[in-house]
Design a protein around this motif. Structure first.
Motif, PDB file in Angstrom:
ATOM      1  N   ARG A  17      21.943 -33.680  -0.893  1.00 44.77           N
ATOM      2  CA  ARG A  17      22.904 -34.544  -0.196  1.00 44.77           C
ATOM      3  C   ARG A  17      22.888 -34.346   1.321  1.00 44.77           C
ATOM      4  O   ARG A  17      23.392 -35.198   2.047  1.00 44.77           O
ATOM      5  N   ILE A  18      22.302 -33.241   1.785  1.00 46.66           N
ATOM      6  CA  ILE A  18      22.097 -33.036   3.223  1.00 46.66           C
ATOM      7  C   ILE A  18      20.596 -32.890   3.472  1.00 46.66           C
ATOM      8  O   ILE A  18      19.969 -31.970   2.948  1.00 46.66           O
ATOM      9  N   SER A  19      20.038 -33.782   4.252  1.00 45.89           N
ATOM     10  CA  SER A  19      18.618 -33.719   4.614  1.00 45.89           C
ATOM     11  C   SER A  19      18.474 -33.293   6.059  1.00 45.89           C
ATOM     12  O   SER A  19      19.394 -33.453   6.867  1.00 45.89           O
ATOM     13  N   MET A  20      17.301 -32.739   6.390  1.00 52.08           N
ATOM     14  CA  MET A  20      17.018 -32.319   7.756  1.00 52.08           C
ATOM     15  C   MET A  20      15.818 -33.088   8.289  1.00 52.08           C
ATOM     16  O   MET A  20      14.814 -33.253   7.582  1.00 52.08           O
ATOM     17  N   LEU A  21      15.927 -33.562   9.527  1.00 44.68           N
ATOM     18  CA  LEU A  21      14.843 -34.278  10.191  1.00 44.68           C
ATOM     19  C   LEU A  21      14.616 -33.665  11.567  1.00 44.68           C
ATOM     20  O   LEU A  21      15.552 -33.158  12.194  1.00 44.68           O
ATOM     21  N   PRO A  22      13.372 -33.711  12.075  1.00 42.47           N
ATOM     22  CA  PRO A  22      13.111 -33.173  13.412  1.00 42.47           C
ATOM     23  C   PRO A  22      13.740 -34.034  14.499  1.00 42.47           C
ATOM     24  O   PRO A  22      14.164 -35.172  14.248  1.00 42.47           O
ATOM     25  N   ALA A  23      13.790 -33.494  15.717  1.00 38.16           N
ATOM     26  CA  ALA A  23      14.346 -34.230  16.844  1.00 38.16           C
ATOM     27  C   ALA A  23      13.608 -35.545  17.034  1.00 38.16           C
ATOM     28  O   ALA A  23      12.396 -35.645  16.817  1.00 38.16           O
ATOM     29  N   TYR A  25      24.585 -34.988  12.098  1.00 40.67           N
ATOM     30  CA  TYR A  25      24.611 -34.051  13.206  1.00 40.67           C
ATOM     31  C   TYR A  25      23.325 -34.281  13.981  1.00 40.67           C
ATOM     32  O   TYR A  25      22.234 -34.318  13.394  1.00 40.67           O
ATOM     33  N   VAL A  26      23.411 -34.411  15.304  1.00 38.21           N
ATOM     34  CA  VAL A  26      22.237 -34.616  16.151  1.00 38.21           C
ATOM     35  C   VAL A  26      22.298 -33.617  17.294  1.00 38.21           C
ATOM     36  O   VAL A  26      23.245 -33.639  18.090  1.00 38.21           O
ATOM     37  N   VAL A  37      21.012 -33.701   9.176  1.00 33.43           N
ATOM     38  CA  VAL A  37      20.974 -32.778  10.302  1.00 33.43           C
ATOM     39  C   VAL A  37      19.680 -33.088  11.053  1.00 33.43           C
ATOM     40  O   VAL A  37      18.584 -32.901  10.522  1.00 33.43           O
ATOM     41  N   ILE A  38      19.804 -33.569  12.293  1.00 30.60           N
ATOM     42  CA  ILE A  38      18.647 -34.033  13.065  1.00 30.60           C
ATOM     43  C   ILE A  38      18.503 -33.170  14.307  1.00 30.60           C
ATOM     44  O   ILE A  38      19.418 -33.089  15.124  1.00 30.60           O
ATOM     45  N   GLY A  39      17.344 -32.527  14.447  1.00 27.36           N
ATOM     46  CA  GLY A  39      17.110 -31.716  15.630  1.00 27.36           C
ATOM     47  C   GLY A  39      16.148 -30.578  15.360  1.00 27.36           C
ATOM     48  O   GLY A  39      15.685 -30.372  14.236  1.00 27.36           O
ATOM     49  N   ASP A  40      15.860 -29.832  16.407  1.00 27.62           N
ATOM     50  CA  ASP A  40      14.996 -28.660  16.329  1.00 27.62           C
ATOM     51  C   ASP A  40      15.710 -27.498  17.008  1.00 27.62           C
ATOM     52  O   ASP A  40      16.639 -27.708  17.791  1.00 27.62           O
ATOM     53  N   GLY A  41      15.249 -26.289  16.717  1.00 28.04           N
ATOM     54  CA  GLY A  41      15.860 -25.140  17.368  1.00 28.04           C
ATOM     55  C   GLY A  41      15.568 -23.857  16.643  1.00 28.04           C
ATOM     56  O   GLY A  41      14.991 -23.856  15.538  1.00 28.04           O
ATOM     57  N   PRO A  42      15.971 -22.733  17.232  1.00 30.79           N
ATOM     58  CA  PRO A  42      15.603 -21.420  16.709  1.00 30.79           C
ATOM     59  C   PRO A  42      16.212 -21.069  15.366  1.00 30.79           C
ATOM     60  O   PRO A  42      15.696 -20.193  14.659  1.00 30.79           O
ATOM     61  N   ASP A  43      17.313 -21.730  14.978  1.00 34.72           N
ATOM     62  CA  ASP A  43      17.992 -21.366  13.736  1.00 34.72           C
ATOM     63  C   ASP A  43      17.777 -22.383  12.615  1.00 34.72           C
ATOM     64  O   ASP A  43      18.520 -22.393  11.627  1.00 34.72           O
ATOM     65  N   ARG A  44      16.762 -23.215  12.744  1.00 34.85           N
ATOM     66  CA  ARG A  44      16.537 -24.272  11.756  1.00 34.85           C
ATOM     67  C   ARG A  44      16.396 -23.707  10.342  1.00 34.85           C
ATOM     68  O   ARG A  44      17.022 -24.206   9.393  1.00 34.85           O
ATOM     69  N   ASP A  45      15.562 -22.684  10.173  1.00 30.73           N
ATOM     70  CA  ASP A  45      15.316 -22.137   8.842  1.00 30.73           C
ATOM     71  C   ASP A  45      16.591 -21.561   8.230  1.00 30.73           C
ATOM     72  O   ASP A  45      16.806 -21.645   7.016  1.00 30.73           O
ATOM     73  N   LYS A  46      17.443 -20.969   9.063  1.00 31.59           N
ATOM     74  CA  LYS A  46      18.697 -20.415   8.570  1.00 31.59           C
ATOM     75  C   LYS A  46      19.595 -21.516   8.007  1.00 31.59           C
ATOM     76  O   LYS A  46      20.211 -21.358   6.944  1.00 31.59           O
ATOM     77  N   TYR A  47      19.659 -22.660   8.683  1.00 25.98           N
ATOM     78  CA  TYR A  47      20.498 -23.760   8.213  1.00 25.98           C
ATOM     79  C   TYR A  47      19.913 -24.409   6.965  1.00 25.98           C
ATOM     80  O   TYR A  47      20.653 -24.812   6.061  1.00 25.98           O
ATOM     81  N   LEU A  48      18.602 -24.480   6.905  1.00 26.49           N
ATOM     82  CA  LEU A  48      17.974 -25.015   5.703  1.00 26.49           C
ATOM     83  C   LEU A  48      18.299 -24.133   4.506  1.00 26.49           C
ATOM     84  O   LEU A  48      18.650 -24.630   3.418  1.00 26.49           O
ATOM     85  N   ALA A  49      18.208 -22.816   4.690  1.00 23.27           N
ATOM     86  CA  ALA A  49      18.542 -21.889   3.606  1.00 23.27           C
ATOM     87  C   ALA A  49      20.014 -22.019   3.226  1.00 23.27           C
ATOM     88  O   ALA A  49      20.363 -21.978   2.030  1.00 23.27           O
ATOM     89  N   MET A  50      20.874 -22.230   4.196  1.00 23.60           N
ATOM     90  CA  MET A  50      22.308 -22.395   3.936  1.00 23.60           C
ATOM     91  C   MET A  50      22.560 -23.643   3.090  1.00 23.60           C
ATOM     92  O   MET A  50      23.372 -23.633   2.154  1.00 23.60           O
TER      93      MET A  50
END
Length: 387
Positions: free
Chosen positions: A261-267, A207-208, A239-252
């Protein structure tokens, strides 16, 4: 049509996502054609990635870059923003004010109207880019926003729509425009049409985009887990990107037991992101004409997307890659098909040549410049020959 170089100011709120990409392309193309360009936008959004993008276009901004705090929601601070931006806009003596998105549209049209009252013949254009059109007529806030859009037609010379969906939605929610309109598709550059193969360590899905509920990262995370269950094996995603709900998705992700199995990277620059997977998932709940879809198709990516906004105009209105928005079951089904069905990409994805023909940045810029020039010419005082 006027041949003199124009002084053009683009006004928008957030320098993130599709609006920013659209403006950057117009800035580059029009500056190279000899026009003078400037930008007014928010200073409180965006990060290091956006700062680098601003550095890319600064050589084309002969009228400068003005960044001031502009809040997303309507607030009392808007009056101060309008007062301050008007002073700076007036000093730059623009021929054209082009507002993008709801807040940018307010700034450009109110400032342009004030200048017109003062005798300055400035052209006022507005592109919604989705924006206000995402509101529902059934809510009080939606009624207020959509009625405000209707009122602002009086302060607008031309409405520009970036896809058929946006034009249809405007007619449906706001009403048939009482002013001139043009349909000009978003476009991408020739340099975007380069196949970007995935790296050897690439993941199954990515996801970008902006990390906010409107764009559907939560639907993507839910669909990823369901895709694993469909296929009966663990998968991988980014999951690649930044935004106001980042912490919520990380917690999810963590609460779902998917953090390995799902990593998060900044924009990051989209071409770098595209090296990380072959399959790009666009799970948006609402869109206009998202650049990420056009960029993905140009780069040879396999795309699974929700049937929203102008996405069907790019992928094909009957494309098997389209799913019901907000439906993680439907999304998981197509994600599984895209990953495991032989030749799914070649069978389902549109030809890159057709995308290049329909969604060209140079053609987009030429059409927008035609709109500018015709308006400026029409606003010039008529001169009568000497007798």
């Amino acid at each position: 049509m006027t041949k003199k170089p124009l002084r053009i100011l683009h006004c928008f709120r957030s320098p993130v996502g599709g609006i920013f990409r659209h403006v950057r392309d117009l800035v580059e193309e029009h500056s190279k054609a000899g026009h003078e360009i400037g930008i007014i936008c928010d200073s409180s959004t965006g990060g290091e990635h956006e700062d680098l993008l601003f550095e890319d276009i600064k050589p084309y901004l002969s009228l400068g870059l003005i960044r001031i705090p502009i809040q997303r929601s309507i607030s009392l601070s808007d009056a101060r923003v309008l007062r301050n931006t008007f002073r700076q806009i007036k000093a730059l003596k623009p021929d054209v004010l082009h507002g993008h998105g709801a807040k940018g549209g307010v700034i450009a049209r109110l400032a342009g109207t004030a200048l017109r009252i003062g005798g300055n013949r400035v052209a006022r254009l507005y592109t919604a880019h989705g924006g206000s059109l995402h509101y529902s007529r059934s809510s009080l806030s939606g009624q207020l926003v959509l009625r405000a859009e209707r009122f602002q037609e009086r302060l607008t010379d031309t409405l520009l729509f970036i896809c058929e969906y946006e034009e249809i939605t405007y007619n449906k929610k706001i009403g048939k425009p009482r002013i001139a309109t043009r349909l000009i598709y978003n476009g991408i550059n020739e340099r975007d049409f380069e196949i970007i193969p995935p790296r050897l360590d690439s993941v199954d899905f990515m996801y970008v985009g902006m990390l906010r509920d409107l764009k559907g990262p939560d639907v993507f995370i839910e669909a990823f887990a369901k895709t694993e269950r469909i296929l009966g094996r663990p998968l991988s995603a980014l999951v690649i990107g930044d935004g106001p709900d980042r912490d919520k998705y990380l917690a999810m992700i963590v609460e779902s037991g998917l953090n390995r199995r799902i990593s998060m990277l900044p924009a990051m620059r989209v071409k770098e992101a595209f090296t990380m997977s072959q399959i790009l998932v666009v799970p948006s709940r609402a869109e206009a004409m998202p650049y990420i879809v056009l960029e993905g198709l140009a780069a040879g990516k396999t795309i699974v997307a929700c049937r929203v906004g102008g996405i069907p105009e790019a992928l094909g209105k009957t494309s098997a890659a389209l799913v019901e928005p907000g439906n993680s079951d439907d999304l998981a089904r197509v994600m599984a098909e895209a990953l495991t069905t032989p030749n799914w990409h070649h069978t389902v994805m549109p030809a890159r040549g057709a995308i290049e023909l329909a969604f060209s940045a140079s053609h987009m810029a030429q059409q927008v410049m035609t709109a500018y020039s015709e308006l400026v010419e029409r606003l010039q005082p008529h001169r009568f020959p000497d007798t």
